[in-house]
Design an enzyme around this catalytic site. Structure first.
Site, mmCIF file in Angstrom:
data_model
loop_
_atom_site.group_PDB
_atom_site.id
_atom_site.type_symbol
_atom_site.label_atom_id
_atom_site.label_comp_id
_atom_site.label_asym_id
_atom_site.label_seq_id
_atom_site.Cartn_x
_atom_site.Cartn_y
_atom_site.Cartn_z
ATOM 1 N N ASN A 170 0.827 -1.219 0.000
ATOM 2 C CA ASN A 170 0.000 0.000 0.000
ATOM 3 C C ASN A 170 0.853 1.258 0.000
ATOM 4 O O ASN A 170 0.817 2.055 0.942
ATOM 5 C CB ASN A 170 -0.922 0.008 1.228
ATOM 6 N N ARG A 172 2.532 4.774 -0.125
ATOM 7 C CA ARG A 172 2.170 6.180 -0.001
ATOM 8 C C ARG A 172 3.471 6.984 -0.058
ATOM 9 O O ARG A 172 3.970 7.457 0.973
ATOM 10 C CB ARG A 172 1.426 6.453 1.308
ATOM 11 N N LEU A 231 -2.436 -7.648 -10.510
ATOM 12 C CA LEU A 231 -2.243 -7.157 -11.877
ATOM 13 C C LEU A 231 -3.449 -6.392 -12.403
ATOM 14 O O LEU A 231 -3.618 -6.239 -13.604
ATOM 15 C CB LEU A 231 -1.930 -8.336 -12.807
ATOM 16 N N GLY A 235 -5.835 -9.639 -13.468
ATOM 17 C CA GLY A 235 -5.924 -10.646 -12.426
ATOM 18 C C GLY A 235 -4.757 -10.604 -11.466
ATOM 19 O O GLY A 235 -4.390 -9.541 -10.950
ATOM 20 N N GLY A 260 -9.885 0.889 -2.729
ATOM 21 C CA GLY A 260 -10.313 -0.221 -1.885
ATOM 22 C C GLY A 260 -10.247 -1.571 -2.562
ATOM 23 O O GLY A 260 -10.469 -2.603 -1.918
ATOM 24 N N ASP A 263 -7.563 -3.694 -0.970
ATOM 25 C CA ASP A 263 -7.949 -4.126 0.366
ATOM 26 C C ASP A 263 -8.958 -5.271 0.288
ATOM 27 O O ASP A 263 -8.889 -6.229 1.063
ATOM 28 C CB ASP A 263 -8.538 -2.954 1.147
#
Length: 319
Positions: A170, A172, A231, A235, A260, A263
């Protein structure tokens, strides 16, 4: 009082204001309030599937903080280790609206937030020991040096106890002092983790390799048991010491909100692996829940309950 948890995660939960109309954020007059946080999205998704989930964080003594606590309660997430810090505010963010499937604009208001003051003082050995799995993202370690120390202490504690850890980078980049620091820190966390879930672009940024196969091999060589490279519309690719393969994405007719998706993917993978399912099943479920997440407005609104997931999986198996 003793507690038993399936999953523990930690990070920053924020109020989220989603634009009701398209256009630049500065031109939008009406927003809908939601909740956000990569780690929180995973906590919500796993709780909806029936797992016992604990969340470790800090919020401010303000309306946003009370909103976060109320949401955790409504989702059945244990918030006994979410402390209310009267010195600092709860962060929030604003998100634009897109109708063409592109990523929406997002602006964060989190500098100096209560969660950014997470530290080793928030570590509770008994609480961490009550969980059988830890899910980490790369967001919470990025928000401050003290939060970063907490991430490593959590991971090291779980590893010492022989419990499993999943890690979603994730990225940032704007929260880090440099890309080199970001890569070194997150790769060190990945080395402590059993299941590593980077996106392709994240893998390129963190490892320097540009193919799913090479990215997966990099993390396996560091000690991970399994790596899944997301990907997007193509997928995902997974690799362990014994098997590897590509799993096609779930078709989506109308992309509403791409935030999201990763997640939701993590919810699918982690839930399946905690149930003892094989890697192909786990990646397939990850693709499926990730696809559900992008068909609604909001970061966690598309995450299914256990009953909804069972209906979807039963229907897919009968085709």
């Amino acid at each position: 009082m003793s507690i038993s948890l399936d999953v523990l995660t930690y990070g920053e939960a924020m109020a989220l204001f989603v634009a009701d109309e398209t256009g630049p954020l500065e031109s939008v007059e009406h927003f809908t309030r939601r909740i956000a946080g990569a780690d929180l999205n995973v906590a919500i998704g796993l709780s909806r599937l029936g797992f016992g989930v604990g969340y470790l964080s800090r919020v401010g003594a303000d309306a946003f903080g009370r909103y976060v606590l109320a949401t955790l309660a409504s989702e059945g997430i244990d918030a006994s280790h979410v402390s209310v810090d009267p010195r600092y505010p709860t962060g929030f963010q604003m998100k634009g609206k897109q109708t063409d499937g592109r990523d929406p604009a997002v602006e964060y208001f989190r500098k100096g937030s209560a969660a950014s003051h997470l530290s080793l003082d928030d570590f509770d050995a008994a609480y961490v020991g009550a969980a059988r799995h830890l899910h980490l993202t790369g967001v919470a370690p990025a928000i401050s040096a003290t939060s970063r120390e907490l991430a490593f202490r959590l991971a090291e504690s779980m590893r010492e106890q022989g419990k499993t850890i999943s890690f979603d980078p994730n990225l940032r980049p704007t929260l880090w002092p440099s890309r080199e620091t970001m890569a070194a820190t997150l790769n060190a966390l990945a080395a402590l983790s059993d299941w590593v879930l980077p996106g392709l672009g994240e893998g390129v940024a963190l490892t320097g390799y540009d193919t799913p196969e090479d990215i997966a091999r990099f993390y396996l060589d560091q000690g991970s048991r399994g790596v899944i490279v997301k990907l997007g519309a193509q997928g995902a690719y997974f690799r362990t010491a014994d098997e590897s393969g590509y799993v096609a994405a779930q078709p989506v007719g109308n992309v509403v909100d791409t935030v999201g998706a990763g997640d939701g993917f993590a919810v699918g993978v982690v839930s399946a692996l905690l149930e003892g399912r094989d890697w192909l099943t786990a990646v397939t479920r990850g693709n499926r829940i990730g696809a559900l997440a992008i068909q609604v407005i909001g970061d966690s609104e598309g995450l299914p309950t256990r009953a909804e997931l069972e209906r979807i999986e039963t229907s897919a198996a009968s085709v």
